[in-house]
Design an enzyme around this catalytic site. Structure first.
Site, PDB file in Angstrom:
ATOM      1  N   LYS A   1       0.851  -1.206   0.000  1.00  0.00           N
ATOM      2  CA  LYS A   1       0.000   0.000   0.000  1.00  0.00           C
ATOM      3  C   LYS A   1       0.879   1.245   0.000  1.00  0.00           C
ATOM      4  CE  LYS A   1      -4.080  -1.680   2.530  1.00  0.00           C
ATOM      5  NZ  LYS A   1      -4.966  -1.469   3.700  1.00  0.00           N
TER       6      LYS A   1
ATOM      7  N   GLU B   1       1.141  -5.282   4.051  1.00  0.00           N
ATOM      8  CA  GLU B   1       0.192  -5.906   4.977  1.00  0.00           C
ATOM      9  C   GLU B   1      -0.148  -7.308   4.493  1.00  0.00           C
ATOM     10  OE1 GLU B   1      -2.531  -2.083   6.488  1.00  0.00           O
ATOM     11  OE2 GLU B   1      -3.381  -3.613   5.172  1.00  0.00           O
TER      12      GLU B   1
ATOM     13  N   LEU C   1      -6.115  -9.610   2.958  1.00  0.00           N
ATOM     14  CA  LEU C   1      -7.355 -10.325   3.311  1.00  0.00           C
ATOM     15  C   LEU C   1      -8.148 -10.450   2.018  1.00  0.00           C
ATOM     16  CD1 LEU C   1      -8.047  -8.272   6.555  1.00  0.00           C
ATOM     17  CD2 LEU C   1      -7.024 -10.537   6.404  1.00  0.00           C
TER      18      LEU C   1
ATOM     19  N   HIS D   1     -16.854  -5.917   5.161  1.00  0.00           N
ATOM     20  CA  HIS D   1     -16.597  -4.567   5.685  1.00  0.00           C
ATOM     21  C   HIS D   1     -17.660  -4.322   6.755  1.00  0.00           C
ATOM     22  CE1 HIS D   1     -15.913  -0.041   4.828  1.00  0.00           C
ATOM     23  NE2 HIS D   1     -16.512  -0.193   5.990  1.00  0.00           N
TER      24      HIS D   1
ATOM     25  N   LYS E   1     -20.203   2.458  -1.365  1.00  0.00           N
ATOM     26  CA  LYS E   1     -21.222   1.566  -0.805  1.00  0.00           C
ATOM     27  C   LYS E   1     -22.511   1.700  -1.597  1.00  0.00           C
ATOM     28  CE  LYS E   1     -19.086   2.340   3.703  1.00  0.00           C
ATOM     29  NZ  LYS E   1     -19.103   3.148   4.929  1.00  0.00           N
TER      30      LYS E   1
ATOM     31  N   GLU F   1     -10.215   2.038   9.628  1.00  0.00           N
ATOM     32  CA  GLU F   1     -10.189   3.491   9.829  1.00  0.00           C
ATOM     33  C   GLU F   1     -11.388   3.915  10.675  1.00  0.00           C
ATOM     34  OE1 GLU F   1     -10.028   3.787   5.495  1.00  0.00           O
ATOM     35  OE2 GLU F   1     -11.654   5.223   5.645  1.00  0.00           O
TER      36      GLU F   1
ATOM     37  N   ARG G   1     -17.654  11.570  11.401  1.00  0.00           N
ATOM     38  CA  ARG G   1     -18.839  12.325  10.937  1.00  0.00           C
ATOM     39  C   ARG G   1     -20.072  11.428  10.989  1.00  0.00           C
ATOM     40  NH1 ARG G   1     -16.193   9.884   6.733  1.00  0.00           N
ATOM     41  NH2 ARG G   1     -17.550   8.523   5.547  1.00  0.00           N
TER      42      ARG G   1
HETATM   43  C1  MV4 Z   1      -7.292  -3.974   2.620  1.00  0.00           C
HETATM   44  C2  MV4 Z   1      -8.012  -4.975   1.912  1.00  0.00           C
HETATM   45  C3  MV4 Z   1      -7.596  -6.288   2.071  1.00  0.00           C
HETATM   46  N1  MV4 Z   1      -6.521  -6.596   2.838  1.00  0.00           N
HETATM   47  N2  MV4 Z   1      -6.247  -4.299   3.385  1.00  0.00           N
HETATM   48  C4  MV4 Z   1      -9.751  -0.225   0.829  1.00  0.00           C
HETATM   49  C5  MV4 Z   1      -9.688   1.193   1.306  1.00  0.00           C
HETATM   50  C6  MV4 Z   1      -8.666   1.275   2.347  1.00  0.00           C
HETATM   51  N3  MV4 Z   1      -9.180   1.928   3.530  1.00  0.00           N
HETATM   52  C7  MV4 Z   1      -8.272  -0.108   2.683  1.00  0.00           C
HETATM   53  N4  MV4 Z   1      -8.959  -0.974   1.729  1.00  0.00           N
HETATM   54  C8  MV4 Z   1      -8.686  -2.289   1.737  1.00  0.00           C
HETATM   55  N5  MV4 Z   1      -7.652  -2.665   2.520  1.00  0.00           N
HETATM   56  C9  MV4 Z   1      -5.858  -5.595   3.474  1.00  0.00           C
HETATM   57  N6  MV4 Z   1      -4.793  -5.896   4.225  1.00  0.00           N
HETATM   58  C10 MV4 Z   1      -9.118  -4.591   1.111  1.00  0.00           C
HETATM   59  C11 MV4 Z   1      -9.422  -3.260   1.001  1.00  0.00           C
HETATM   60  C12 MV4 Z   1     -10.535  -2.913   0.118  1.00  0.00           C
HETATM   61  C13 MV4 Z   1     -11.814  -2.666   0.637  1.00  0.00           C
HETATM   62  C14 MV4 Z   1     -12.032  -2.618   2.019  1.00  0.00           C
HETATM   63  C15 MV4 Z   1     -13.328  -2.407   2.481  1.00  0.00           C
HETATM   64  C16 MV4 Z   1     -14.395  -2.217   1.599  1.00  0.00           C
HETATM   65  C17 MV4 Z   1     -14.165  -2.233   0.251  1.00  0.00           C
HETATM   66  C18 MV4 Z   1     -12.871  -2.438  -0.262  1.00  0.00           C
HETATM   67  C19 MV4 Z   1     -12.641  -2.421  -1.643  1.00  0.00           C
HETATM   68  C20 MV4 Z   1     -11.375  -2.618  -2.113  1.00  0.00           C
HETATM   69  C21 MV4 Z   1     -10.308  -2.873  -1.238  1.00  0.00           C
END
Ligand code: MV4
Length: 462
Positions: free
Chosen positions: A158, A200, A203, A208, A237, A287, A291
């Site tokens: 990332k 990382e 996953l 979510h 979403k 995160e 809000r």
């Molecule tokens: C991830 C992940 C899978 N594994 N981290 C997307 C936005 C950012 N905040 C982090 N995100 C992700 N991080 C790991 N280690 C998958 C995503 C991700 C995702 C996460 C939640 C909802 C929708 C998503 C769409 C694409 C990727």
């Protein structure tokens, strides 16, 4: 309690905040751009101020114009809604510096959670589990190899300057690591002006899950259940629900207790949403949003609470009006986001609403500022309505969502209604079996199931 609140937003969320103010007997000031002069929140507010031309940067994101409107109308508080200035710590500080109350957490907490890396470190310091990984940037390829050996594949590289899903690269095998690392760094440099990347554990099929919390200024913190927001398209979403079909009561209660303990001495006040990736019975903090969220009505339906009223009360210094024991989650709620977009490829479809009929009946809620003749502007987010249902069980809610979607008429622009009519009938969705990549993995079959409204046979434009 406040006497007059300036609502620093537009569309359905401005209407939502206005309704809460009405219920609390608080005067309302609406703001609008020149494009929104005829909008419903302007018509229903006690006062309104034009704050600039249509482009958001010159109106709804214009901090000086927003603050001036609040001062000249004598507002004693400002509600930012979501988007626009709602997570700008500097704006929150400016509002407080001018003697008004910013309805939200402190500027310090907004800033802390706005920095995704700092937020993750804070979450870890509060005892929450984060995704296993390097946390900080990798110095060189050797460091990447060391982390890869300890984390195991697949991995995610990332960009530190990324966020929101941008600048992420999956690595499935050792032999691909060097190339992926170098490419990720150069892409990060070009996209974000910062070549730093971290690593990382990837996953591959998480859900979510986000947890709603509410805290007052006296240290009381309550959890209000979770929302499953896994049905997303390109990080947007489209469908949310509570409770999550993937959580057992025991798993839910364990996470809620952990969060109440974590936030007991954090000094946070107001609404807060903690976002997690959930996979293999483990929650990984992603995160925190400081809000009000688009999907807050899902939680309102299963708790029976008005979250916006609670948010305003807490901001005015009142204690929470109930204890955790008084919060009982009941039934099942679903939300479909109705965007003015093509149901086939999600391209925006601005225009004028030529016909509008909202569904109703048992367990149906529509949050929208649309009306026949309203304009859907190309300058703003395409969300034009939220259709929610509540039922005793998930099956009853699914049946009600089908009925409500079939009743809903929005003519003059394309909307996601046909897409949601297909989605709610999909067998995986019916079974509650999906994760964050479901819409991407099933895009073709969903597109084939979309029935575009004809005009002849239905007689009505949907
Ligand atoms: C991830 C992940 C899978 N594994 N981290 C997307 C936005 C950012 N905040 C982090 N995100 C992700 N991080 C790991 N280690 C998958 C995503 C991700 C995702 C996460 C939640 C909802 C929708 C998503 C769409 C694409 C990727």
């Amino acid at each position: 309690m406040f006497k007059k609140i300036l609502i620093a937003n537009r569309g359905e969320v401005a209407l939502r905040i206005l309704r809460a103010c009405r219920d609390l007997g608080i005067q309302t000031v609406a703001v609008h751009s020149t494009a929104d002069a005829e909008a419903m929140h302007v018509r229903l507010a006690d006062e309104s101020v034009c704050i600039g031309p249509a482009p958001a940067l010159q109106s709804y994101c214009n901090a000086q114009a927003m603050l001036s409107a609040a001062i000249i109308t004598g507002a004693d508080a400002l509600h930012p809604g979501f988007g626009f200035l709602s997570e700008e710590a500097s704006f929150a500080q400016m509002v407080e510096d001018h003697g008004l109350c910013f309805i939200g957490p402190s500027p310090r907490h907004i800033a802390l959670m706005g920095d995704k890396i700092a937020a993750k470190a804070t979450a870890a310091s509060l005892g929450l589990t984060t995704v296993p990984g390097s946390e900080k940037g990798l110095d060189n390829l050797d460091a990447a190899h060391l982390w890869a050996r300890s984390l195991g594949y697949p991995l995610l590289i990332k960009a530190s300057g990324g966020g929101g899903g941008r600048g992420m690269r999956v690595v499935s095998r050792e032999e691909d690591l060097e190339d992926a690392y170098n490419t990720a760094r150069s892409e990060a440099q070009m996209a974000f002006g910062n070549s730093e990347v971290y690593i990382e554990k990837y996953l591959d099929r998480p859900r979510h899950i986000e947890m709603q919390i509410l805290a007052d200024q006296f240290g009381h913190v309550v959890t209000l259940g979770e929302r499953d927001c896994s049905l997303q398209r390109r990080r947007q979403k489209v469908w949310e629900e509570a409770p999550s079909p993937s959580l057992s009561p025991e798993v839910r209660e364990a996470l809620c207790q952990e969060l109440r303990a974590a936030f007991a001495s954090f000094g946070y006040q107001g609404l807060g949403t903690l976002e997690f990736l959930y996979q293999d019975a483990c929650f990984y903090f992603m995160e925190m949003n400081t809000r009000l969220q688009v999907e807050h009505p899902v939680t309102e339906l299963v708790t029976g609470l008005d979250l916006v009223c609670e948010q305003i009360r807490v901001a005015a210094g009142e204690p929470l009006s109930y204890t955790q024991e008084a919060i009982v989650l009941r039934g099942h709620a679903l939300e479909c986001r109705i965007n003015a977009e093509s149901p086939l490829d999600f391209t925006p479809s601005p225009g004028t609403i030529t016909s509008y009929h909202a569904p109703g009946g048992p367990g149906v809620r529509v949050d929208s500022a649309l009306y026949t003749g309203a304009t859907v502007s190309p300058h703003y987010d395409s969300l034009v309505a939220k259709l929610l249902v509540h039922g005793r069980t998930r099956d009853e809610s699914l049946a009600r969502m089908k009925r409500a979607l079939d009743e809903y008429v929005i003519g003059g622009v394309q909307t996601l209604l046909p897409f949601h009519r297909a989605l709610v009938r999909d067998p995986h969705i019916q079974a509650g079996e999906y994760h964050i990549r479901f819409l991407e993995d099933h895009a073709e079959e969903l597109r084939a199931a979309v029935e575009l409204p004809g005009t002849a046979e239905s007689g009505l434009e949907h």
